[in-house]
Design an enzyme around this catalytic site. Sequence first.
Site, PDB file in Angstrom:
ATOM      1  N   ASP A   1      16.337   2.620 -32.185  1.00  0.00           N
ATOM      2  CA  ASP A   1      17.567   2.356 -31.440  1.00  0.00           C
ATOM      3  C   ASP A   1      17.546   3.172 -30.146  1.00  0.00           C
ATOM      4  OD1 ASP A   1      18.905   0.601 -33.114  1.00  0.00           O
ATOM      5  OD2 ASP A   1      19.650   2.206 -34.379  1.00  0.00           O
TER       6      ASP A   1
ATOM      7  N   ASP B   1      21.976  -4.275 -40.707  1.00  0.00           N
ATOM      8  CA  ASP B   1      20.637  -3.725 -40.495  1.00  0.00           C
ATOM      9  C   ASP B   1      19.909  -3.507 -41.820  1.00  0.00           C
ATOM     10  OD1 ASP B   1      20.759  -3.572 -37.729  1.00  0.00           O
ATOM     11  OD2 ASP B   1      21.736  -1.624 -37.759  1.00  0.00           O
TER      12      ASP B   1
END
Length: 1061
Positions: free
Chosen positions: A431, A684
């Site tokens: 990320d 996720d």
Amino acid sequence: MPLIHRKKAKPQDEESATNGTANGTPTNDKDEHRYDEGDEYDILLRYAQDEAAKLERGEDDEDEEDEGEERRLWYMPWKKVRTGSHKEKKVPADWLRTDMQQGLPSSEIEKRRKSFGWNELQSQEENQFLKFISYFRGPILYVMELAVILSAGLRDWIDFGVIIGILFLNAGVGWYQEKQAGDIVAQLKAGMALRALVVRDGREQEIEARDIVPGDIIVLEEGRTIPADATILADYSDKSGAKSKPIMEKRGRSNSASSGSSSQSHKGPSVLSVDQSAITGESLAVEKYLGDVAYYTCGVKRGKVYGMAACTAQQSFVGRTANLVMSSNERGHFQIVLDGIGNVLLVVVIAFIFIVWVGGFFRHVGIATPAQNNLLVYALIFFIIGVPVGLPCVTTTTMAVGAAYLAKQKAIVQKLTAIESLAGVDMLCSDKTGTLTANKLSLNEPYIAPNVDPDWFMAVAALASSHNVKSLDPIDKVTVVGLKDYPGAQEILRGGWKTSKFTPFDPVSKRITAEVEREGKKYTCAKGAPNAILRLSEFDPDTIKAYRAKSQEFAQRGFRSLGVAVREGDQPWQLLGMLALFDPPRTDTAATIHEAIDLGIHIKMLTGDAIAIAIETCKQLGLGTNVYDSQRLIGGGMAGSEVRDFIEAADGFAEVFPEHKYQVVAMLQERGHLTAMTGDGVNDAPSLKKADCGIAVEGASDAARTAADVVFLDEGLSTIITSIKVARQIFHRMKAYIVYRIALCIHLELYLCLSMLILNETIRVDLIVFLAIFADVATIAIAYDNAPYERKPVDWQLPKVWIMSTLMGVLLAGGTWIIRGTLFLSDGGIIQNFGSVQEILFLEVALTESWVILITRMSTGPDSGPFAWPSWQLLGAILGVDVLATIFALFGWISGPGEHAGWIDIVTVVKIWAYSFGVTVAVGFLYFILSRMRWLDNIGRRNRSKKDVKLENFITEMQRLTFVHEKDAQGESYYRLSSGPSGQEEKKASEKPQAAKAGSTRNAAEEAQKSEKGEKDDAQEKGNQVEPTEAKEGGDSADNAQGNEENHETRDASGDGQASS
């Protein structure tokens, strides 16, 4: 004809059946015929009443049919027990009728918890007794257990007791170390406990969220996380429920009357606004009404209400999602490797026993006699020396100690085998926000349109922001805090403004609007994505051009931009300018990325931002600029092999959705890469589970933590890279011990086999047992060693392990044969005055074997890391074993009958120490030479970039196919295969591979980026309307800027404007 409804009573209801009815339901023989007599409609109403009573207790027909199955207990095969039903347990309806003002009484809590457990997501807890027993299972342990039986049969009670002691020592140490690591992890997890405000015993009290039980009254308010799936009962100001009761009744009747959803009019006003982005991917906060369910782990954005816990976390929406990705009982790769080594060693042991027994038959050696020299003793010796009984214990202890160390570094290892995966990772998909960047938005110099007062500009931006200071999202917060640099704007805001209507961020309009007034004048203030602001009105073309040029400039500098506009009354909209927001890289990120490259790790940045911002961020971080739009790349029309080429070479992906994460991981794994993936949301979870090492970043949801292999409690890429280095150190310790232990097995097997065949002699079994103890006890300390780490991803390389271990074992066996050969010399060889052959061999073997671990712990290969000195724990353990072995030799302990009772004089001991040191040096020299051989270093390594063009293209094309059901002109149904709904897009996209073939892969990627920039506006606007649920990861780049900032990758405040030029 009368209606008849008969049902056989449950076994558990037999007792109540003799007492009439239970809660209005017929249970005895007399009541079973209550439907045989009476009027047709009396029977019908009677049946409806009985069924309603059953529903009150949470029963239905399906529950009766699914009562589980009977099975026999393995420890009491004569007894049968009924296992629990596979059907999800339902909360009784009467449990969900808690008085809103009184809440549950304390006496009721424990009863409900026993039925439904704690309100938390958790992995399956292991039975500690069964965990301890597991340390006695496996090929290696079975051999030692066979040795126990054999020693008992030979009535060798000393060896019998010592071998049992070895087994229990290894099991005890391994179990304790793993439990201790688990306790440290559990303690850290407890520090992350969510808290909730509930009503119990007539008063509000704050408790840990895990203490909530079904039926608890929960206070949900803005800024808090919802601690359980909760049905909304009433607004907080309506404590008696008088206002909510009519609405709930009306809605209940509406739901009963129609199979569809109830209309808006039956719901009443919205009482709560909930951020469900972590579950559904929607950036827009969802409005909740009385009777709606607010989902576990979501955040409350607006409102304060009473809710009732409908179930515990395991039965919640999030819990059911997490259960789909819960760890299975499959064996990890590490366990497969250990079992494989054990099986090979077992085969080798059996082969040596067979050879020795054949030789013994020719020598007429007895099966069980004489006491210390018979075939069964030979077999017992080989069982003891041939398998490293401490292998499972030492490797588990090494991982457990490493996991405890990682926990102190804010990295929670969910399962020990994840350490192996982390050590071998060569692809890290990370990320951006919070990991690569600081996750601290700052306000840079804004763009202010000509003839606009900067103070007025900032005042309008603040007016078009949320004013709920308890739960400001980061973008609104940085806007409001930015007022400190504009005193004039503060004065303007003190002028008696009133907000008449506030419309929060909407992913369709992509802006915030606020209707305000002051001194009788009405204004409409707007703040949002640049293109969304431009759509408010028909602005001057020159103004639009300048506006978009500035937006593009901001994007190229890595800034997120937010347009600001205002309208007074019914006058035209006025563009005031753009805010420039910047999330700076973490101070250590660039250096950490450089270190990661040195460690052989390729970092791929995943972000919801648009490509221009992603490329600029990569430049600032020192990453490459091969950044692709994930949607167009993965969902386009390129051939499967070319898509994988792009993904493998990419430095980052822009406009990422959770499903793209999953596809990126899958494609990298197909190419042979060990991939780590970071994530934080419920959606996720599949990609975290799919990855070889799923990493839940700081602030991740419970579902993401459950699916991940490692949970980080601290932000930043440096934490992840540090953990990878530690994992490689742990891996090196385990591998060093395995090489060492296999070499020891080969050493004694080879020497003793030849000794039995040539000399018909062996080392006494009592001494063999102690050699096994010394080898394992000393090396348990390897878990605390200062190990080096490799500079590239590690592999087991089992062929290399076996080659090195075998050659080292042969050299050790040669050293032992040399010292045995000198004893045939006329002057006694190494013996100065006197000594026992048994003790001399015992001491030489004990010394050389204990020192070999100091060789295998070194990393001397081409890609080895910095040298690390042995730890004091390892040196102390080795020294202790050496001293003990020397005492054994000096005093001739358990050496059997012999001259001077087996004693050895001190001069002989010194000579043996010197000779053993020489043998160790020779083994070390061999180890160094083997480690430096490049061909040997490459044996057994994973192919991390394997490519099968035909297979990859075939798989991709199959994934794009779908069955289409159609009818011909005659109305007959038929099915056909189609390449998907977006055939036109695929046709256009199919032209891109031609460019890729004409040039290089990188040139094709650049063309994809250019075409992306030219088509951005239309693609974004259409995408938002078709797939609003994809906004979770910032799929529409900047236009999601005012969504749920808590989700790290949701924001991109430049979006449409920056990409539309």
